[in-house]
Design an enzyme around this catalytic site. Sequence first.
Site, PDB file in Angstrom:
ATOM      1  N   ARG A 187       0.821  -1.229   0.130  1.00 45.95           N
ATOM      2  CA  ARG A 187      -0.028  -0.027  -0.002  1.00 45.95           C
ATOM      3  C   ARG A 187       0.824   1.282  -0.134  1.00 45.95           C
ATOM      4  O   ARG A 187       0.401   2.351  -0.488  1.00 45.95           O
ATOM      5  CB  ARG A 187      -1.007  -0.125   1.074  1.00 45.95           C
ATOM      6  CG  ARG A 187      -2.027  -0.903   1.119  1.00 45.95           C
ATOM      7  CD  ARG A 187      -3.068  -0.920   2.201  1.00 45.95           C
ATOM      8  NE  ARG A 187      -2.679  -1.397   3.381  1.00 45.95           N
ATOM      9  CZ  ARG A 187      -2.308  -2.821   3.876  1.00 45.95           C
ATOM     10  NH1 ARG A 187      -2.618  -3.599   2.932  1.00 45.95           N
ATOM     11  NH2 ARG A 187      -1.590  -3.006   4.774  1.00 45.95           N
TER      12      ARG A 187
ATOM     13  N   GLU B 160       5.472 -10.671  15.039  1.00 43.35           N
ATOM     14  CA  GLU B 160       4.911 -11.446  16.502  1.00 43.35           C
ATOM     15  C   GLU B 160       5.369 -12.692  16.519  1.00 43.35           C
ATOM     16  O   GLU B 160       5.992 -13.051  17.629  1.00 43.35           O
ATOM     17  CB  GLU B 160       3.452 -11.254  16.586  1.00 43.35           C
ATOM     18  CG  GLU B 160       2.618 -11.455  17.811  1.00 43.35           C
ATOM     19  CD  GLU B 160       1.239 -11.362  17.577  1.00 43.35           C
ATOM     20  OE1 GLU B 160       0.730 -11.134  16.359  1.00 43.35           O
ATOM     21  OE2 GLU B 160       0.476 -11.677  18.457  1.00 43.35           O
TER      22      GLU B 160
END
Length: 177
Positions: free
Chosen positions: A65, A102
Amino acid sequence: MEAIADPAGLTKFIRDVPDFPKKGIVFKDITPLLGDPRAFRTAIDRLAAPFEDKHIAQVAGVESRGFLLAGAVAMKLGAGLIPIRKKGKLPRRVLRAQYALEYGKDMVECHADAARRGSKILLIDDVLATGGTAAASVRLLELLGARVAGIAFLIELDFLNGRKKLKNHSVHSLIHY
Ligand code: AMP
């Protein structure tokens, strides 16, 4: 075409999508902003504005993006464009920088000859969350020998403190949550 006057008005073009791409994440969907000519133009104008007199040679956009914003900002600033890509997408010799997710690691890459030594670069992405992607992108640009003259985001998630990972840099975000 006239730009919308109220910069805060951009928030109504950002859509919250709960539990995407996984449970617990509120995804900031910028497609309504991209799809509206005035909102898109306002966002590009405002991302570029602080850097107009900074002699930016190239704008680096983070896949994917970030590309949508960086190309338009580069045109506005009369600069070139550097795509910062995810692992394995570029055909020639690359430099890479790793960052922690993560669970596990990811990597950003750019062509080893993407920038001249010492040239001034503006880094752009849509969202600053934990800052891992942007910090790795900065390291990558510095590996090229370029100077990161600023970093700009459409959206900053203040509660994740990503800005801390970008200290010593001029960080500019249009919308804060
Ligand atoms: P981070 O490395 O945690 O700062 O994450 C930033 C990258 O992940 C950017 O390239 C964003 O496009 C994407 N991202 C992270 N969190 C979100 C979110 N809540 N909504 C949309 N994109 C996100």
